[in-house]
Design an enzyme around this catalytic site. Structure first.
Site, PDB file in Angstrom:
ATOM      1  N   HIS A 172      64.649  47.486  43.904  1.00  0.00           N
ATOM      2  CA  HIS A 172      65.158  47.980  45.371  1.00  0.00           C
ATOM      3  C   HIS A 172      64.459  47.187  46.221  1.00  0.00           C
ATOM      4  CE1 HIS A 172      68.211  51.228  45.053  1.00  0.00           C
ATOM      5  NE2 HIS A 172      67.559  51.703  44.343  1.00  0.00           N
ATOM      6  N   GLY A 189      62.759  59.261  42.188  1.00  0.00           N
ATOM      7  CA  GLY A 189      62.205  58.129  42.756  1.00  0.00           C
ATOM      8  C   GLY A 189      62.814  57.737  44.029  1.00  0.00           C
ATOM      9  N   GLN A 210      65.703  52.465  50.791  1.00  0.00           N
ATOM     10  CA  GLN A 210      66.656  53.452  50.781  1.00  0.00           C
ATOM     11  C   GLN A 210      66.868  54.244  51.902  1.00  0.00           C
ATOM     12  OE1 GLN A 210      65.593  54.017  46.509  1.00  0.00           O
ATOM     13  NE2 GLN A 210      67.795  54.684  46.406  1.00  0.00           N
ATOM     14  N   HIS A 240      63.044  50.369  38.287  1.00  0.00           N
ATOM     15  CA  HIS A 240      64.431  50.632  39.046  1.00  0.00           C
ATOM     16  C   HIS A 240      63.914  50.602  40.517  1.00  0.00           C
ATOM     17  CE1 HIS A 240      68.066  52.902  40.036  1.00  0.00           C
ATOM     18  NE2 HIS A 240      67.621  53.093  41.139  1.00  0.00           N
ATOM     19  N   GLU A 241      62.664  51.030  40.934  1.00  0.00           N
ATOM     20  CA  GLU A 241      62.504  51.208  42.550  1.00  0.00           C
ATOM     21  C   GLU A 241      61.767  49.866  42.974  1.00  0.00           C
ATOM     22  OE1 GLU A 241      63.437  53.409  44.246  1.00  0.00           O
ATOM     23  OE2 GLU A 241      63.977  54.913  42.548  1.00  0.00           O
ATOM     24  N   CYS A 299      71.728  56.207  40.823  1.00  0.00           N
ATOM     25  CA  CYS A 299      70.941  55.922  42.088  1.00  0.00           C
ATOM     26  C   CYS A 299      71.295  56.688  43.359  1.00  0.00           C
ATOM     27  CB  CYS A 299      71.231  54.366  42.309  1.00  0.00           C
ATOM     28  SG  CYS A 299      70.335  53.613  43.742  1.00  0.00           S
ATOM     29  N   LEU A 300      70.274  57.154  44.051  1.00  0.00           N
ATOM     30  CA  LEU A 300      70.825  57.832  45.275  1.00  0.00           C
ATOM     31  C   LEU A 300      71.658  56.935  46.197  1.00  0.00           C
ATOM     32  CD1 LEU A 300      67.548  59.972  45.877  1.00  0.00           C
ATOM     33  CD2 LEU A 300      69.754  60.883  44.986  1.00  0.00           C
TER      34      LEU A 300
END
Length: 211
Positions: A177, A83, A88, A173-174, A131-132
């Site tokens: 963000h 994701g 991000q 989660h996204e 998380c990236l």
């Protein structure tokens, strides 16, 4: 007007436009192909302040938004995540992409524009989330097991999707963000500050997910 599926070998998305030309003696089909080159973007990481900002809603799904979605997909696959939100890659738009398929399954790319969680279940599930934007950090987080999401798809159509399990966790989660929230916000300030100062090393764990 429709979109081709992700072409892994060619590294681009394409739009095929069909125009029918009528004639008294024949009918012909004219096909034109528009190619949007895909690019891998840099993923921003903590402590970049952009990650704490709230993303702006999309008013109209145009060519730029469609290309951005393609670029985010390319970046996510390249980074081996499941994701990724536009913020991000430093773009404050309410766009996110997800693909929770396993390596043995056919890819199932999902894109969400202006997603809103309309309903959640009382039942919860716990995943060790990564998380990236926070490399090598994994945190156990409890979230609703099921959620219902209203969103706009890449064609500008309003859709609703019931998400369960990993997909539910990933989209929550996204969306966090898009609202300027990170997984480390579930921790105490002391632990959060330590992670920001020095990204922790992770151990191999098959239950970990990176979104």
């Amino acid at each position: 007007l429709f979109y081709s599926s992700y072409i892994k070998s060619a590294k681009y998305w394409s739009i095929k436009k069909f125009n029918f030309i009528k004639s008294s003696t024949f009918k012909s089909l004219k096909i034109s192909l528009i190619v949007y080159p895909m690019s891998i973007k840099d993923i921003i990481t903590v402590p970049d302040e952009t990650l704490k900002k709230i993303s702006d809603p999309i008013e109209k799904v145009g060519i730029n938004e469609k290309k951005l979605i393609n670029d985010i997909f390319e970046t996510m696959y390249h980074s081996k995540g499941i994701g990724l939100a536009a913020v991000q890659v430093g773009i404050l738009k309410r766009i996110l992409v997800i693909d929770v398929s396993t390596k043995d399954e056919k890819k199932n790319p999902l894109s969400f524009i202006n997603p809103i969680i309309k309903n959640v279940s009382n039942e919860t599930s716990v995943y060790e989330e990564g998380c990236l934007s926070i490399p090598d950090t994994f945190i156990e987080i409890e979230r609703p097991k099921v959620c219902e999401v209203e969103y706009i798809d890449i064609n500008g159509k309003v859709k609703n999707l019931k998400c369960d399990g990993l997909l539910s966790t990933c989209i929550q989660h996204e969306i966090n963000h898009l609202d300027g929230k990170l997984i480390i916000d579930h921790l105490s300030k002391l632990k959060r500050d330590l992670i920001v100062k020095k990204i922790s090393k992770s151990k191999k764990n098959p239950n970990r997910i990176i979104v």
